[in-house]
Motif scaffolding. Structure first.
Motif, PDB file in Angstrom:
ATOM      1  N   GLY A  60       0.752  -1.283  -0.049  1.00 28.52           N
ATOM      2  CA  GLY A  60       0.132   0.040   0.134  1.00 28.52           C
ATOM      3  C   GLY A  60       0.913   1.090   0.009  1.00 28.52           C
ATOM      4  N   TRP A  61       2.002   1.249   0.464  1.00 32.66           N
ATOM      5  CA  TRP A  61       2.952   2.304   0.503  1.00 32.66           C
ATOM      6  C   TRP A  61       4.054   2.188  -0.522  1.00 32.66           C
ATOM      7  CZ3 TRP A  61       7.626   0.270   0.959  1.00 32.66           C
ATOM      8  CH2 TRP A  61       7.577  -1.256   1.849  1.00 32.66           C
ATOM      9  N   GLY A  62       4.139   1.208  -1.294  1.00 26.10           N
ATOM     10  CA  GLY A  62       5.164   1.221  -2.366  1.00 26.10           C
ATOM     11  C   GLY A  62       5.372  -0.214  -2.872  1.00 26.10           C
ATOM     12  N   TRP A  63       6.655  -0.781  -2.897  1.00 29.65           N
ATOM     13  CA  TRP A  63       6.881  -2.050  -3.154  1.00 29.65           C
ATOM     14  C   TRP A  63       8.111  -2.432  -2.686  1.00 29.65           C
ATOM     15  CZ3 TRP A  63       7.600   1.752  -7.186  1.00 29.65           C
ATOM     16  CH2 TRP A  63       9.033   1.697  -7.821  1.00 29.65           C
ATOM     17  N   ILE A  64       8.392  -3.855  -2.877  1.00 31.73           N
ATOM     18  CA  ILE A  64       9.600  -4.427  -2.444  1.00 31.73           C
ATOM     19  C   ILE A  64      10.093  -5.389  -3.548  1.00 31.73           C
ATOM     20  CG2 ILE A  64      10.693  -5.907  -0.538  1.00 31.73           C
ATOM     21  CD1 ILE A  64       8.592  -5.247   1.213  1.00 31.73           C
ATOM     22  N   ASP A  65      11.363  -5.318  -4.023  1.00 28.70           N
ATOM     23  CA  ASP A  65      11.995  -6.273  -4.890  1.00 28.70           C
ATOM     24  C   ASP A  65      12.700  -7.175  -4.386  1.00 28.70           C
ATOM     25  OD1 ASP A  65      10.928  -4.896  -7.264  1.00 28.70           O
ATOM     26  OD2 ASP A  65      12.527  -3.607  -7.606  1.00 28.70           O
ATOM     27  N   TRP A  66      12.391  -8.517  -4.597  1.00 31.05           N
ATOM     28  CA  TRP A  66      13.172  -9.555  -3.842  1.00 31.05           C
ATOM     29  C   TRP A  66      13.831 -10.463  -5.056  1.00 31.05           C
ATOM     30  CZ3 TRP A  66      12.350 -10.285   1.260  1.00 31.05           C
ATOM     31  CH2 TRP A  66      11.236  -9.604   1.710  1.00 31.05           C
ATOM     32  N   THR A  67      15.135 -10.495  -4.589  1.00 31.83           N
ATOM     33  CA  THR A  67      15.997 -11.478  -5.746  1.00 31.83           C
ATOM     34  C   THR A  67      15.539 -12.954  -5.404  1.00 31.83           C
ATOM     35  OG1 THR A  67      17.775 -11.741  -3.985  1.00 31.83           O
ATOM     36  CG2 THR A  67      17.784 -10.064  -5.771  1.00 31.83           C
ATOM     37  N   ILE A  68      15.964 -13.869  -6.554  1.00 30.18           N
ATOM     38  CA  ILE A  68      15.566 -15.043  -6.362  1.00 30.18           C
ATOM     39  C   ILE A  68      16.854 -16.139  -6.033  1.00 30.18           C
ATOM     40  CG2 ILE A  68      14.631 -17.113  -7.761  1.00 30.18           C
ATOM     41  CD1 ILE A  68      13.247 -14.966  -9.428  1.00 30.18           C
ATOM     42  N   TRP A  98       1.495   2.675 -12.335  1.00 28.70           N
ATOM     43  CA  TRP A  98       2.396   2.396 -13.366  1.00 28.70           C
ATOM     44  C   TRP A  98       3.640   1.803 -13.163  1.00 28.70           C
ATOM     45  CZ3 TRP A  98       2.486   1.141 -18.618  1.00 28.70           C
ATOM     46  CH2 TRP A  98       3.983   1.354 -19.210  1.00 28.70           C
ATOM     47  N   LEU A  99       4.441   2.542 -12.114  1.00 30.67           N
ATOM     48  CA  LEU A  99       5.741   2.240 -11.830  1.00 30.67           C
ATOM     49  C   LEU A  99       5.871   1.114 -10.954  1.00 30.67           C
ATOM     50  CD1 LEU A  99       8.653   3.487 -11.986  1.00 30.67           C
ATOM     51  CD2 LEU A  99       8.154   4.726  -9.749  1.00 30.67           C
ATOM     52  N   ALA A 100       4.832   0.826 -10.263  1.00 32.54           N
ATOM     53  CA  ALA A 100       4.862  -0.381  -9.290  1.00 32.54           C
ATOM     54  C   ALA A 100       4.518  -1.666 -10.048  1.00 32.54           C
ATOM     55  CB  ALA A 100       3.863  -0.169  -8.195  1.00 32.54           C
ATOM     56  N   ARG A 101       4.420  -1.763 -11.365  1.00 35.45           N
ATOM     57  CA  ARG A 101       4.072  -2.792 -12.182  1.00 35.45           C
ATOM     58  C   ARG A 101       5.088  -3.992 -12.057  1.00 35.45           C
ATOM     59  NH1 ARG A 101       6.360   0.815 -15.249  1.00 35.45           N
ATOM     60  NH2 ARG A 101       7.644  -0.014 -17.061  1.00 35.45           N
ATOM     61  N   HIS A 155      10.853   2.912 -25.834  1.00 31.56           N
ATOM     62  CA  HIS A 155      11.367   4.192 -25.030  1.00 31.56           C
ATOM     63  C   HIS A 155      10.322   4.927 -24.132  1.00 31.56           C
ATOM     64  CE1 HIS A 155      15.380   3.738 -26.952  1.00 31.56           C
ATOM     65  NE2 HIS A 155      14.676   3.591 -27.779  1.00 31.56           N
ATOM     66  N   LEU A 156       9.015   5.077 -24.537  1.00 27.76           N
ATOM     67  CA  LEU A 156       7.985   5.875 -23.777  1.00 27.76           C
ATOM     68  C   LEU A 156       7.701   5.250 -22.260  1.00 27.76           C
ATOM     69  CD1 LEU A 156       6.137   8.050 -23.848  1.00 27.76           C
ATOM     70  CD2 LEU A 156       4.293   6.305 -24.819  1.00 27.76           C
ATOM     71  N   PRO A 157       7.858   3.788 -22.012  1.00 31.17           N
ATOM     72  CA  PRO A 157       7.925   3.408 -20.637  1.00 31.17           C
ATOM     73  C   PRO A 157       8.767   3.902 -19.795  1.00 31.17           C
ATOM     74  CG  PRO A 157       7.264   1.494 -22.266  1.00 31.17           C
ATOM     75  CD  PRO A 157       7.909   2.804 -23.085  1.00 31.17           C
ATOM     76  N   ASP A 158      10.110   4.146 -20.245  1.00 25.73           N
ATOM     77  CA  ASP A 158      11.379   4.686 -19.567  1.00 25.73           C
ATOM     78  C   ASP A 158      10.888   6.206 -19.024  1.00 25.73           C
ATOM     79  OD1 ASP A 158      12.568   2.172 -19.646  1.00 25.73           O
ATOM     80  OD2 ASP A 158      13.624   2.601 -21.475  1.00 25.73           O
ATOM     81  N   LEU A 160       7.906   7.614 -18.955  1.00 28.62           N
ATOM     82  CA  LEU A 160       7.123   7.451 -17.874  1.00 28.62           C
ATOM     83  C   LEU A 160       7.384   6.958 -16.484  1.00 28.62           C
ATOM     84  CD1 LEU A 160       3.991   5.839 -19.958  1.00 28.62           C
ATOM     85  CD2 LEU A 160       4.286   8.244 -19.265  1.00 28.62           C
ATOM     86  N   ASP A 161       8.542   6.121 -16.475  1.00 26.63           N
ATOM     87  CA  ASP A 161       9.088   5.841 -15.209  1.00 26.63           C
ATOM     88  C   ASP A 161       9.973   6.700 -14.609  1.00 26.63           C
ATOM     89  OD1 ASP A 161       7.957   3.135 -15.499  1.00 26.63           O
ATOM     90  OD2 ASP A 161       9.962   2.288 -16.153  1.00 26.63           O
ATOM     91  N   ALA A 162      10.509   7.478 -15.520  1.00 30.19           N
ATOM     92  CA  ALA A 162      11.537   8.552 -14.830  1.00 30.19           C
ATOM     93  C   ALA A 162      10.633   9.778 -14.559  1.00 30.19           C
ATOM     94  CB  ALA A 162      12.204   9.151 -16.095  1.00 30.19           C
ATOM     95  N   ARG A 163       9.611  10.078 -14.995  1.00 24.83           N
ATOM     96  CA  ARG A 163       8.627  10.968 -14.309  1.00 24.83           C
ATOM     97  C   ARG A 163       8.132  10.589 -13.013  1.00 24.83           C
ATOM     98  NH1 ARG A 163       6.059  15.163 -17.160  1.00 24.83           N
ATOM     99  NH2 ARG A 163       5.279  16.654 -15.291  1.00 24.83           N
TER     100      ARG A 163
END
Length: 281
Positions: A60-68, A98-101, A155-158, A160-163
């Motif tokens: 709900g506040w962001g995301w967590i990236d986990w390695t495998i 969008w960014l948290a996809r 290139h458009l997703p990059d 949008l991500d930067a914004r």
């Protein structure tokens, strides 16, 4: 004599100790998909520029990236944690979603990498261009359109991500993630209490907790945990106090936020508060 404060529910204490604590089976499903675009992390066996496969757990506040891990076990430490700004407009919220996809997979073509979506759009564009030429549409129109569609897809997703990144604070140092995970576990207790209550005090505590997460992430981007030790402990104590008060508001018959309660440093099953050690060199 005072009573020991216990977590309102066991699953709140388990938040973020492991990926997808509420849905353990989801890890295996996500793992099978993620390894298609990367490789399991081998710890010291990975080079500095390697791109290990990551699994993103949205919160709900962001995301967590986990390695495998390569041995098939569960990761013990987040690879990266991100906290959204607690104050957003409607369009900013859409950008953050969008960014948290799920992290995008990329295909390798020799030394180049390409988004699968770009490859698919390129194939469709070539087919559409061939049909357009058969219908005598001028090449001066078909060629620019055929070239533009794959470029936008790539290139458009990059862009949008930067914004959207302007509204996110991301930390990836091991000590910083460890602290932020402690704070997030306390915040999970507050959110769980608010889910079963319409009291203004509890909902306000959720907002305050989110601000604490965001501010802590902002500090941890620029300073290490040793430098911020006293500040981090103070923030963790505040979150603990909010969690205890929220628990008593929703469980006491009168909903009294000032009901007597002993402070309990193991409220979330995490280690007691104390000085933060320096990061290893």
């Amino acid at each position: 004599m005072t009573d020991t404060v216990h977590p309102p529910r066991r699953n709140a204490a388990a938040h973020y100790r492991r990926p997808f604590a509420r849905d353990p089976g989801r890890w295996e499903r996500q793992r099978a998909r993620a390894v298609r675009g990367g490789h399991p992390c081998r710890g010291n066996g990975c080079t500095a520029d390697c791109q290990p496969a990551l699994i993103r757990e949205r919160t709900g506040w962001g995301w967590i990236d986990w390695t495998i891990p390569a041995d098939g076990s569960l990761p013990q430490q987040p690879h990266r944690m991100a906290v959204f700004t607690p104050i957003t407009t409607r369009y900013q919220r859409l950008g953050l979603r969008w960014l948290a996809r799920r992290p995008a997979h990329r295909m390798r073509l020799g030394r180049l990498t390409l988004r699968p979506a770009t490859a698919a759009v390129t194939a469709l564009t070539l087919a559409a261009a061939a049909l357009a030429l058969l219908h005598r549409i001028p090449l001066s129109i078909v060629l620019p359109a055929a070239a533009l569609a794959p470029l936008l897809t790539e290139h458009l997703p990059d862009r949008l991500d930067a914004r959207a990144h302007e509204q996110v604070r991301i930390v990836d140092a091991e000590a910083a993630c460890s602290y932020l995970r402690r704070l997030a576990a306390l915040h999970a207790h507050i959110v769980q209490a608010a889910a079963g209550s319409n009291r203004h005090e509890v909902r306000r505590a959720v907002t305050v907790g989110h601000h604490q997460l965001f501010d802590a992430a902002e500090l941890l981007r620029h300073y290490d945990t040793r430098t911020l030790s006293s500040d981090l402990i103070a923030r963790e104590r505040l979150m603990l106090q909010l969690a205890v008060q929220s628990h008593h508001i929703v469980t006491s018959p009168q909903g009294d936020a000032h009901a007597p309660a002993a402070r309990h440093d193991r409220f979330t099953g995490l280690p007691p508060l104390g000085p933060y050690p320096p990061r290893p060199h």
